[in-house]
Design an enzyme around this catalytic site. Structure first.
Site, PDB file in Angstrom:
ATOM      1  N   GLU A  13       0.685  -1.156   0.166  1.00  0.00           N
ATOM      2  CA  GLU A  13      -0.088   0.005  -0.085  1.00  0.00           C
ATOM      3  C   GLU A  13       0.874   1.328   0.071  1.00  0.00           C
ATOM      4  O   GLU A  13       0.417   2.478   0.221  1.00  0.00           O
ATOM      5  CB  GLU A  13      -0.853  -0.130   1.347  1.00  0.00           C
ATOM      6  N   SER A 134      -6.437  -2.319   1.477  1.00  0.00           N
ATOM      7  CA  SER A 134      -6.835  -1.691   0.268  1.00  0.00           C
ATOM      8  C   SER A 134      -7.609  -2.722  -0.851  1.00  0.00           C
ATOM      9  O   SER A 134      -7.127  -2.514  -1.917  1.00  0.00           O
ATOM     10  CB  SER A 134      -5.552  -0.994  -0.432  1.00  0.00           C
ATOM     11  N   SER A 268     -10.573   8.685  -1.070  1.00  0.00           N
ATOM     12  CA  SER A 268     -10.700   7.819   0.218  1.00  0.00           C
ATOM     13  C   SER A 268     -12.232   8.079   0.988  1.00  0.00           C
ATOM     14  O   SER A 268     -12.887   9.055   0.782  1.00  0.00           O
ATOM     15  CB  SER A 268      -9.817   8.097   1.137  1.00  0.00           C
TER      16      SER A 268
END
Length: 298
Positions: A13, A134, A268
């Site tokens: 990530e 993720s 996000s």
């Protein structure tokens, strides 16, 4: 204040962490503080960080969310954003998290394997790494051929894999932010990916997912969500912010996982929930910094 932003690292990530850190850097600068980005893999990391009293943790995945970074900062006597080592360990390891809470909240049935096994559930079902974020390595499995292929793939990359019952319903994300000593529930987001589910590509590619704030959620759903959030906060020690990923099936809520260092990119979930509550990104970062000002000053 001079505020170092710890980011990067070696996890899968890393790219998302750097994107989040860029947003945080700009926001801290807008708020009149002096931001500095320090990559976790910098050879001089300890020397660069040890003279600060406070740091902003923007390391997604390994090290940033598994308790190791927070443990190091505790040892160095540096205050930091996001949760304690114990909470990070209990949430980042998805099998520990499942076993801790399966009797307290509704969760999909889950088993752990480190080898090839027969399909344990009816198709479709989910496989995912024991420790990752993720949606890396997460697949919906529809048949035996897919199961063998993707299980072998995940075992090779992650060693330990969760096989999980598939709950068909609305994907939702439930975000909390801490303001002073109180956690505030932000508007729930319904996640509507254009792909089969909210995978890595859908999360971080503009236009592949609609994040739809549920501003008129029923009292019954809000009550259940508050009960779930309070259950987690009773057992775990969160700081600043956290996000619960779940499936809404009718009036039932199935918890999938908790993220203690939520993404702070322009796409996000948590910042999107904050904006739906009238909290800009700069306001969000300011709220988080103010949680630490008194401790740092003291």
């Amino acid at each position: 204040m001079d505020i170092p932003i710890i980011t990067g690292g070696k996890s899968i990530e890393r790219e998302i962490a750097l994107r989040s850190a860029k947003n945080v850097f700009n926001s801290i600068n807008n708020l009149g503080h002096k931001p500095l980005i320090i990559d976790l893999i910098d050879d001089e990391f300890i020397n660069k960080i040890q003279n600060y009293k406070f740091a902003f943790n923007v390391v997604h995945g390994d090290y940033g969310e598994d308790g190791r970074l927070s443990s190091l900062l505790d040892i160095l006597g540096i205050d930091y954003t996001c949760s304690s080592p114990e909470t990070c360990v209990a949430t980042y390891d998805k099998f520990i998290f499942y076993n801790l809470f399966k009797n307290y909240v509704q969760m999909p049935q889950t088993i752990l394997t480190n080898k090839l096994i027969s399909p344990p559930f009816q198709f479709p079902f989910i496989i995912k790494p024991r420790k990752s974020g993720s949606s890396k390595g997460v697949y919906i499995i529809h048949n035996k051929n897919e199961f063998k292929f993707y299980l072998e793939k995940d075992l090779k990359e992650f060693q330990e894999v969760l096989v999980q019952e598939y709950i068909k319903g609305q994907e939702i994300t439930i975000s909390y932010i801490q303001k002073n000593d109180e956690f505030i529930l932000l508007p729930i987001l319904e996640i509507i990916p254009k792909k089969e589910f909210y995978d890595y590509e859908a999360k971080y590619t503009n236009g592949l997912t609609e994040l739809r704030p549920q501003l008129n959620s029923s009292e019954k759903i809000i009550q259940k969500i508050n009960e779930i959030g309070n259950q987690f906060m009773k057992i775990l020690s969160f700081k600043d912010m956290f996000r619960i990923d779940a499936i809404l099936k009718g009036d039932e809520i199935y918890v999938l996982e908790i993220n203690t260092v939520p993404g702070l990119t322009e796409l996000s979930d948590l910042p999107t929930s904050a904006i739906a509550a009238g909290i800009s990104f700069d306001d969000l970062i300011n709220i988080i910094i103010k949680n630490h000002v008194a401790r740092v000053a003291g």
